[in-house]
Structure formats: structure tokens, C-alpha cells
Motif scaffolding. Structure first.
Motif, PDB file in Angstrom:
ATOM      1  N   ALA A   1       2.424  -9.923 -12.041  1.00  0.00           N
ATOM      2  CA  ALA A   1       1.820  -9.891 -13.557  1.00  0.00           C
ATOM      3  C   ALA A   1       0.417  -9.302 -13.523  1.00  0.00           C
ATOM      4  CB  ALA A   1       1.801 -11.236 -14.125  1.00  0.00           C
ATOM      5  N   VAL A   2      -0.462  -9.903 -12.315  1.00  0.00           N
ATOM      6  CA  VAL A   2      -1.771  -9.292 -12.257  1.00  0.00           C
ATOM      7  C   VAL A   2      -1.805  -7.796 -11.962  1.00  0.00           C
ATOM      8  CG1 VAL A   2      -4.146  -9.336 -10.825  1.00  0.00           C
ATOM      9  CG2 VAL A   2      -2.667 -11.467 -11.301  1.00  0.00           C
TER      10      VAL A   2
ATOM     11  N   PHE B   1      16.574  -2.528  -2.734  1.00  0.00           N
ATOM     12  CA  PHE B   1      16.224  -2.152  -4.110  1.00  0.00           C
ATOM     13  C   PHE B   1      16.122  -0.824  -4.441  1.00  0.00           C
ATOM     14  CE2 PHE B   1      12.489  -1.487  -6.972  1.00  0.00           C
ATOM     15  CZ  PHE B   1      12.909  -2.012  -8.293  1.00  0.00           C
ATOM     16  N   LEU B   2      15.296  -0.142  -3.654  1.00  0.00           N
ATOM     17  CA  LEU B   2      15.042   1.221  -4.056  1.00  0.00           C
ATOM     18  C   LEU B   2      16.565   2.341  -3.911  1.00  0.00           C
ATOM     19  CD1 LEU B   2      11.844   1.754  -2.246  1.00  0.00           C
ATOM     20  CD2 LEU B   2      12.031   1.691  -4.449  1.00  0.00           C
TER      21      LEU B   2
ATOM     22  N   THR C   1       6.075   0.001 -10.471  1.00  0.00           N
ATOM     23  CA  THR C   1       5.502   0.233  -9.130  1.00  0.00           C
ATOM     24  C   THR C   1       4.294  -0.355  -8.792  1.00  0.00           C
ATOM     25  OG1 THR C   1       6.625   2.440  -9.238  1.00  0.00           O
ATOM     26  CG2 THR C   1       5.043   2.003  -7.413  1.00  0.00           C
ATOM     27  N   PHE C   2       3.286  -0.293  -9.680  1.00  0.00           N
ATOM     28  CA  PHE C   2       1.752  -1.012  -9.217  1.00  0.00           C
ATOM     29  C   PHE C   2       2.274  -2.313  -9.133  1.00  0.00           C
ATOM     30  CE2 PHE C   2      -2.350  -2.330  -9.195  1.00  0.00           C
ATOM     31  CZ  PHE C   2      -3.109  -1.244  -8.623  1.00  0.00           C
ATOM     32  N   GLY C   3       2.949  -2.998 -10.200  1.00  0.00           N
ATOM     33  CA  GLY C   3       3.268  -4.342 -10.234  1.00  0.00           C
ATOM     34  C   GLY C   3       4.019  -4.829  -8.955  1.00  0.00           C
ATOM     35  N   ILE C   4       5.027  -4.056  -8.439  1.00  0.00           N
ATOM     36  CA  ILE C   4       5.656  -4.263  -7.065  1.00  0.00           C
ATOM     37  C   ILE C   4       4.859  -4.438  -5.893  1.00  0.00           C
ATOM     38  CG2 ILE C   4       7.600  -3.594  -5.698  1.00  0.00           C
ATOM     39  CD1 ILE C   4       9.047  -2.579  -8.401  1.00  0.00           C
ATOM     40  N   GLY C   5       3.859  -3.241  -5.933  1.00  0.00           N
ATOM     41  CA  GLY C   5       3.078  -3.240  -4.841  1.00  0.00           C
ATOM     42  C   GLY C   5       2.106  -4.256  -4.622  1.00  0.00           C
TER      43      GLY C   5
ATOM     44  N   LEU D   1       0.715  -1.157  -0.180  1.00  0.00           N
ATOM     45  CA  LEU D   1      -0.081   0.074  -0.063  1.00  0.00           C
ATOM     46  C   LEU D   1       0.671   1.323  -0.048  1.00  0.00           C
ATOM     47  CD1 LEU D   1      -2.793  -0.471   2.544  1.00  0.00           C
ATOM     48  CD2 LEU D   1      -3.216  -0.101   0.083  1.00  0.00           C
ATOM     49  N   THR D   2       2.029   1.173   0.742  1.00  0.00           N
ATOM     50  CA  THR D   2       2.670   2.694   0.913  1.00  0.00           C
ATOM     51  C   THR D   2       3.691   2.664  -0.133  1.00  0.00           C
ATOM     52  OG1 THR D   2       3.892   3.821   2.794  1.00  0.00           O
ATOM     53  CG2 THR D   2       4.556   1.673   2.358  1.00  0.00           C
ATOM     54  N   MET D   3       3.983   1.693  -0.702  1.00  0.00           N
ATOM     55  CA  MET D   3       4.830   1.640  -2.020  1.00  0.00           C
ATOM     56  C   MET D   3       4.133   2.390  -3.160  1.00  0.00           C
ATOM     57  SD  MET D   3       7.790   0.302  -3.484  1.00  0.00           S
ATOM     58  CE  MET D   3       8.375   0.121  -5.091  1.00  0.00           C
TER      59      MET D   3
END
Length: 323
Positions: free
Chosen positions: A110-111, A192-193, A226-230, A61-63
Motif C-alpha cells: 500500500a505504501v 506469478f510473472l 509493479t512499484f507496489g509489488i517491488g 529493486l530488480t522488479m
């Protein structure tokens, strides 16, 4: 009583201790007695384990919010998809559910990319309420889809990990493994960041989207990743929960509400803040559940939430995703 979170998962030995905790709760409230050091230590262990899990749930969420300013209401539904992915993978392969967790993470990445491309990208510059409505719609679609396929009955992996005993204090292995995974996820995401070019590009986008475009960063691509990582972090959280708890398509909502509080308490976009906020909620839920009875602890959680908003609106460790 203490949360069913632990009653579901602690195992016979720890459940016996939970029963002892409940039995001592009322006299303690009335000031007639104090819990023994062992019982207090048991509370403490439960609070740390629960707080760590809330911190893990809040990471994704925070990502997404820290980089994209998108409040992802579908986060809990993504966790639910991961829970059932672990179930399907384990049943299909016969392998330990631990092997299914990386599968759930990759699947949810992927989703997440697919959800971003199809729903978020077209409205990324629209007012934030549009994104709230869209992610809420995604939540409904995902949860309804899971319920249509698997039904609403509780599912579990049939995994009995038992508990460790340390001087009379029981540590449920399932939650302990979840806490270890949460700490690894926090450290890995931070490294990573901080240490990769892609991570620096994400931080640059979080700091200044227009400036990032001027220096050649592909902001739409960064948003998608970013959305994929989140979503992958949601998959990790959803993947570990079946290790210690039965689950239904509605379980994600129970975690999501407190996860939003965790994110705000710790600081929007702050990864360390997510864990600090998670620990605060964990301690309030465990100690409040024992001493206040029922679900009164939820009132304390929201009082803490309001207090932080009044005193430090940016959150206890408020900042951006580069922290």
C-alpha cells in the motif's frame, strides 16, 4: 573480522565458531596453515545464508527497474519501514514476529502504491535523473520520519531462535528462515510473472511499453502495481531482517549499497541473477572479511562489480523481468 551481521545473530554457539574462524584467518593468509574442513564449511554456510538475504533484498529493486526503468533509491527506506512495522505489530499484538511479516508485506504494498501515485507517476516519462532525485527524497523523508517516531537507538525483537548444529557446523535459524523465505519469494514471483494474466501484462510492459499500450494493457496501472509489488518485496526483506539482527533507521542504507551491486552483477531485471549476484557478494563478504581483514572485502566487491561491467555490461544473467 567477519561481518557484524553474523556476530549480531549467530547465537553463542555459532559466535564461538566465528571466533575460531577469526583466530585462524591470519595464519591462513600468511600460508602457515589452512582452515579445517569444519571451519571452511562454517564459512560456506555463512556465505550462502548472507547471499540469500542479499538476493531477497535485491528482488524488489530488480522488479521495479526491470519493468519501469526506475532506480528506486527509497528501497532501503522501505525496508526500514517494514522492520519497524514488524516491531510495532509484535508489541501491539503479542504475537510471534513471523505473523507480523505478512502484515509488513501488505502495508508496504500500500505504501508503494501511494509513493508511486504521488511522486513517480507524474515524472514517469521524465529523464531518469529526475526519478533518482525523487526516490532519494522519498528515502530521506521515510528515514527521517521513522527516526522522529522511534529514535535512532538500535531496536530488536528479543527473539532467540538459536542455531542448528550439523557435524560441528552451526546454522543460525534466523538466517536459515530468511533464506527459505527468499527462495519462496523468488519462486512465487517467477510463477506469478509466468502463469498469471497480470504477470504476463507486466512482462509485456517490461518488453515494450508502447506495444503494451497498443494491445490494450493499462500501462499506468501496471506501473503502479509493479512499484507496489517491488515495495512489498522490500517489505518482505525488511520483515525478515529483525528475525536475526538488531536494527536502526540507518540499517537500510547498509543493505541498499550492496543490493545495487547485486542487481548489476546478476543482471538488471533478472530474478535468478539477483540470487546469483547475492551469492557472489555473500561469498566475497564472508571469505574476504575473514581472510583480508577489516572491510577490505568491500574493495573486492567493487572490483568484481567493475570487472562484470567491463566484460558483460548487461550482468551475468542479464535480461528482462520475464526470466
Amino acid at each position: 573480522m567477519l561481518s557484524s551481521f553474523f556476530l549480531d545473530a549467530c547465537g553463542r554457539e555459532a559466535a564461538a565458531v566465528v571466533g575460531a574462524l577469526d583466530a585462524t584467518a591470519a595464519p591462513a593468509v600468511l600460508g602457515l596453515s589452512l582452515p579445517s574442513p569444519t571451519i571452511f564449511a562454517q564459512y560456506f554456510v555463512f556465505a550462502v545464508l548472507l547471499g540469500g538475504i542479499y538476493g531477497l533484498v535485491a528482488l524488489g529493486l530488480t522488479m521495479i527497474f526491470g519493468v519501469m526503468d526506475v532506480i528506486n533509491f527509497a528501497h532501503g527506506a522501505l525496508m526500514v519501514v517494514a522492520m519497524y512495522a514488524v516491531l510495532v505489530f509484535s508489541d501491539a499484538t503479542g504475537l510471534s514476529p513471523f505473523f507480523a511479516i505478512p502484515f509488513a508485506v501488505v502495508l508496504l504494498f500500500a505504501v508503494g502504491i501511494g509513493i508511486y501515485r504521488s511522486t513517480i507517476a507524474p515524472i514517469i516519462d521524465a529523464p531518469q535523473e529526475n526519478q533518482l532525485i525523487v526516490t532519494f527524497g522519498v528515502l530521506l523523508i521515510l528515514v527521517s520520519g521513522v527516526e522522529m517516531i522511534f529514535g535512532s537507538d538500535p531496536r530488536q525483537l528479543g527473539l532467540d531462535l538459536g542455531s542448528l548444529e550439523l557435524s560441528g557446523v552451526f546454522v543460525p535459524r534466523g538466517q536459515l528462515y530468511a533464506l527459505v523465505i527468499a527462495l519462496i519469494a523468488l519462486s512465487g514471483t517467477w510463477l506469478f510473472l509466468q502463469r498469471t494474466m497480470l504477470g504476463r501484462a507486466i512482462r509485456g510492459t517490461a518488453d515494450n511499453r508502447d506495444g503494451a499500450q497498443y494491445v490494450g494493457i493499462d500501462v499506468p496501472r501496471i506501473d503502479a502495481l509493479t512499484f507496489g509489488i517491488g515495495a512489498a518485496l522490500a517489505g518482505l526483506a525488511g520483515g525478515v531482517i529483525p528475525l536475526f539482527q538488531s536494527f536502526t533507521p540507518a540499517l537500510g542504507d547498509q543493505y541498499l549499497i550492496n543490493a545495487f551491486v547485486v542487481v548489476v552483477l546478476g543482471g538488471l531485471g533478472s530474478f535468478p541473477g539477483a540470487f546469483v549476484g547475492g551469492l557472489i557478494i555473500g561469498f566475497i563478504q564472508v571469505f574476504g572479511g575473514a581472510y583480508l581483514g577489516g572491510s577490505t572485502y568491500q574493495i573486492v566487491i567493487f572490483l568484481a562489480f567493475i570487472l562484470v561491467l567491463l566484460v558483460k555490461p548487461e550482468g551475468l544473467l542479464g535480461g528482462s523481468a520475464d526470466e
